[in-house]
Design a protein around this motif. Structure first.
Motif, short mmCIF file in Angstrom:
data_model
loop_
_atom_site.label_atom_id
_atom_site.label_comp_id
_atom_site.label_asym_id
_atom_site.label_seq_id
_atom_site.Cartn_x
_atom_site.Cartn_y
_atom_site.Cartn_z
N ARG A 186 0.82 -1.16 -0.06
CA ARG A 186 -0.02 -0.01 -0.06
C ARG A 186 0.96 1.44 0.03
NH1 ARG A 186 -5.13 1.27 2.12
NH2 ARG A 186 -5.54 3.61 1.72
N ALA A 187 2.03 1.30 0.89
CA ALA A 187 2.92 2.47 0.86
C ALA A 187 3.42 2.66 -0.60
CB ALA A 187 4.20 1.93 1.81
N ILE A 188 3.81 1.57 -1.30
CA ILE A 188 4.42 1.63 -2.48
C ILE A 188 3.50 2.15 -3.62
CG2 ILE A 188 5.51 0.42 -4.55
CD1 ILE A 188 6.85 -1.55 -2.33
N VAL A 189 1.95 1.77 -3.49
CA VAL A 189 1.19 2.38 -4.48
C VAL A 189 0.78 3.73 -4.22
CG1 VAL A 189 -1.27 2.25 -4.93
CG2 VAL A 189 -0.03 0.14 -4.48
N ASN A 190 0.62 4.08 -2.86
CA ASN A 190 0.78 5.46 -2.49
C ASN A 190 1.72 6.45 -3.01
OD1 ASN A 190 -1.56 4.91 -1.08
ND2 ASN A 190 -0.71 5.10 0.83
N HIS A 191 3.03 5.88 -2.97
CA HIS A 191 4.05 6.68 -3.67
C HIS A 191 4.12 6.94 -5.05
CE1 HIS A 191 5.73 7.12 0.53
NE2 HIS A 191 6.60 7.96 0.20
N LEU A 266 9.61 6.68 -2.88
CA LEU A 266 9.53 7.44 -4.10
C LEU A 266 10.45 7.55 -5.09
CD1 LEU A 266 7.64 9.88 -5.15
CD2 LEU A 266 8.90 11.67 -4.10
N SER A 267 11.85 7.49 -4.68
CA SER A 267 12.97 7.20 -5.97
C SER A 267 12.74 5.79 -6.71
CB SER A 267 14.39 7.30 -5.28
OG SER A 267 14.47 6.23 -4.23
N ALA A 268 12.19 4.80 -5.86
CA ALA A 268 11.90 3.64 -6.62
C ALA A 268 11.09 3.65 -7.83
CB ALA A 268 11.42 2.47 -5.63
#
Length: 553
Positions: A186-191, A266-268
Motif C-alpha cells: 500500500r505504501a508503494i502504491v501511494n508513492h 519515491l525514488s523507486a
C-alpha cells in the motif's frame, strides 16, 4: 483454500501464466497458507516484484518467478518465445533469487524471528522441459514446468526440505509477515500515485520547484532556506534526481528514518539511471560501507563516535563508491562533527557538489552545526503546502516570512486542557474527526513531549521500519512525535502539546507540529504553556480559530 492476497487478482492477457500457477496453488495449498500475487518490496531505492509468494506456516516460504510462453536456454542465454517473437530474458532463477534475498533482508528488522525457511523457484506453465535438463544455476528441482503444474505444491515442499535448513515460519509470524508486506504494498502504491502527481507538469508545486532547480543548475553548492511548507523536501528530491541524471554518483540523506523511507519509496518509481546511489540517514551510511554495528549504543555514540568512525571507514572506501554530489534535507538537524565526516565521503572533498535544505526554526535537537564549505544562500519565500489558516497560525514562529499560495481552508481548532489531560483529550479529538467522516489514514496525532503509548506499542511490536511503512500505507491513524515527523505531512493533524524535554525548544516543536497539517489543524494543550512556548501572537491566532471541545470518548 489458502488465504488469498488480494482476493481476486486482476490478471490480464499478459499475466495469464501467473494465473495458471495461481490457480494450481489455490487448488493445492491448505487453509492456513497465504498466497500473494505481485508483492512489491522497496529497499535502498530499488524495487523488486515477486510474481507469486507462498507463506506457509509449518513448512516455509516460496518465492516464484513465473514466465509465460516457451522458455529455453541457448548457449547460456535464456530465451522466451511468444506468439510473435523470440527474445532474450534475464535468468528467471536469478530474478527469483534476488527477490528472495530482498524479502529476507526486508523482513529481518520487521519480524523478530525473520521469515525462516525460504526458497526461490521458477515456474514455466506453458513449457515442457527436456528430461535431460541440467543447468548449474537452475537445478531441476527449483523449476516447475507444464507437466508438474498440478503438483506444484509438492514441488515447493520438496524444495524447502532440500534447499534450506532454517526452521519454518510459525502461524503468528506468518500473519505478522503478511500484514507488514501488504502495508508495504500500500505504501508503494501511494508513492507511485504521488510520483504520478509530481510528474504532472500542471502541478503548481512541481512547476514552481522545477523552475527553482533550473535556475540553480550552475550552482555547485547551495543552501536553500525556507519555512515549513515551502517545499524544501520536494526540492531536495528533485535536485538529487537531477544530479543522478547527470551521471553523478549522488547521496540523498537526512536525519529522520521516516523521511529516509519516504525518499526510498519515491525514488523507486524513477528510472534506474535517475536514482541516487545512496538514500538514507546519515547514521546508516557507515554501516552500508561495512562498519560493524556495536553491541550497545548510547546517544553519545551517534553524536560523536559514529561520525568519527564514518570518516575512518570512508578513507578505505574505493573512490568509485564515494560521491560526486550530496543532497541533505532538514540539514539543521546535522551536528558539526557530522559535516566534517560527510566531506570525507566525496571523491573530491576540495570541490564537493553539496546542496543543503534548512529551516532554523525547525531546529528541535540540542545540537549546532553548519557545513564547513561556503554555500550560496537562496531563500524560499512561498508556502505551497498548508491551507492559509494553518500557515497564518504558525507564521509568528517562522524564521522566513512567507507568501501563502493555498486557499483559506478550515478554521484551526484549539482545545484548552489541564496538563495531565493532554493525551486523553487529543485521543478524543481524533475520535471526533473520525466521527465527522475523516478517513483515519489521513489523520496524525503528534506529541511534543513524551511519546503517545500507542506509538511506543507499535514500535515495540513491529519495529521502526514496519512502523514507518504503516504510516506510508495510510490505512490508520498515525501516532508519532514531532521530532520524527519533519518533512512529512498528513491532511489532518492533532498536535498534543504535552511539554518538551528542553523548554528552550518548545516553540520550535510546536512550529514543526502545527506545520505538518495540510488541511485541518487541531492543537490540544494548556493555554498558558502554549503561550509561554510560542508567544502571544500564536495564541491569538489559535483563539481566532475555533475553541473546540470534542466529545469525550
Amino acid at each position: 483454500m489458502p488465504i488469498l492476497h488480494p482476493d481476486s487478482p486482476a490478471f490480464t492477457a499478459d499475466t495469464g501464466a501467473e494465473k495458471a500457477v495461481w490457480d494450481a496453488l489455490v487448488a493445492g495449498l491448505p487453509d492456513n497458507a497465504h498466497l500473494i500475487h505481485g508483492q512489491r518490496i522497496t529497499a535502498d531505492g530499488q524495487e523488486v516484484e515477486i510474481d507469486l509468494l507462498v507463506i506457509w506456516p509449518g513448512f516455509g516460504t516460496a518465492v516464484l518467478e513465473v514466465k509465460g510462453g516457451m522458455i529455453s536456454l541457448e548457449d547460456g542465454r535464456w530465451m522466451q518465445s511468444g506468439a510473435r517473437e523470440t527474445h532474450e530474458i534475464d535468468s528467471p532463477i536469478a530474478q527469483a533469487q534476488r527477490a528472495k534475498h530482498a524479502l529476507v533482508d526486508y523482513m529481518e528488522p520487521r519480524l523478530g524471528t525473520g521469515i525462516g525457511a525460504c526458497v526461490h523457484m521458477a515456474a514455466f506453465p506453458y513449457t515442457h522441459l527436456r528430461a535431460t535438463w541440467s543447468v548449474p544455476d537452475a537445478p531441476r528441482d527449483l523449476v516447475v514446468d507444464a507437466t508438474q503444474l498440478d503438483g506444484v505444491v509438492g514441488r515447493i515442499v520438496a524444495a524447502l526440505r532440500a534447499h534450506t535448513h532454517h526452521p519454518p515460519i510459525g502461524e503468528a509470524s506468518a500473519d505478522a509477515a503478511v500484514t507488514q508486506l501488504r502495508r508495504t504494498e500500500r505504501a508503494i502504491v501511494n508513492h507511485q500515485s504521488l510520483a504520478d502527481m509530481l510528474e504532472d507538469k500542471g502541478n503548481l508545486l512541481t512547476a514552481e520547484q522545477e523552475r527553482v532547480i533550473e535556475l540553480l543548475q550552475y550552482q555547485h553548492r547551495a543552501e536553500l532556506i525556507g519555512g515549513a511548507g515551502s517545499g524544501k523536501t520536494n526540492l531536495a528530491i528533485l535536485k538529487a534526481r537531477a544530479f543522478a541524471r547527470e551521471g553523478k554518483r549522488t547521496a540523498l540523506m537526512c536525519y529522520s528514518r521516516g523521511l529516509a523511507r519516504h525518499f526510498q519509496l519515491l525514488s523507486a518509481t524513477w528510472p534506474a539511471r535517475e536514482r541516487p546511489a545512496y538514500i538514507g540517514t546519515f547514521h546508516q551510511l557507515p554501516f552500508r560501507w561495512g562498519l560493524e554495528p556495536p553491541a550497545a549504543v548510547n546517544p553519545e555514540y551517534f553524536e560523536t563516535e559514529l561520525p568519527r568512525r564514518l570518516a575512518e571507514v570512508a578513507a578505505g572506501v574505493p573512490e568509485a563508491e564515494r560521491f560526486d554530489a550530496v543532497v541533505v534535507d532538514e540539514a539543521q538537524d546535522f551536528g558539526a562533527s557530522w559535516w566534517d565526516a560527510l566531506l570525507t565521503c566525496f571523491r573530491d572533498p576540495a570541490d564537493p557538489r553539496l546542496y543543503v535544505f534548512t529551516d532554523a526554526h525547525q531546529r528541535i535537537f540540542d545540537r549546532e552545526g553548519a557545513a564547513p564549505v561556503e554555500l550560496n544562500p537562496f531563500v524560499l519565500g512561498e508556502n505551497l503546502r498548508n491551507a492559509r489558516n494553518i500557515a497564518l497560525a504558525f507564521a509568528p514562529l517562522a524564521s522566513v516570512q512567507q507568501r501563502v499560495r493555498n486557499d483559506v481552508g478550515e478554521p484551526v481548532r484549539f482545545v484548552d486542557v489541564d496538563p495531565g489531560d493532554v493525551l486523553g483529550r487529543a485521543d478524543d479529538a481524533v475520535e471526533a474527526l473520525i466521527g465527522e467522516g475523516w478517513d483515519p489514514g489521513r489523520i496524525a496525532l503528534l506529541t511534543t513531549g513524551h511519546r503517545h503509548p500507542e506509538q511506543v506499542n507499535r514500535i515495540e511490536v513491529a519495529g521502526n521500519d514496519a512502523y514507518w511503512d504503516e504510516f506510508f500505507s495510510g490505512e490508520d491513524v498515525f501516532y508519532g512525535h514531532v521530532r520524527n515527523f519533519k518533512g512529512l505531512e498528513r491532511s489532518a493533524v492533532v498536535v498534543a502539546f504535552n511539554g518538551a524535554h528542553d523548554a528552550e525548544l518548545a516553540g520550535h516543536l510546536l512550529y514543526v507540529g502545527m506545520s505538518r497539517a495540510t488541511s485541518l489543524l487541531v492543537v490540544v494543550g494548556p493555554r498558558e504553556d502554549i503561550e509561554a512556548a510560542a508567544g502571544v501572537k500564536v495564541m491569538t491566532e489559535l483563539d481566532s480559530g475555533t475553541a473546540w471541545c470534542p466529545p469525550e470518548a
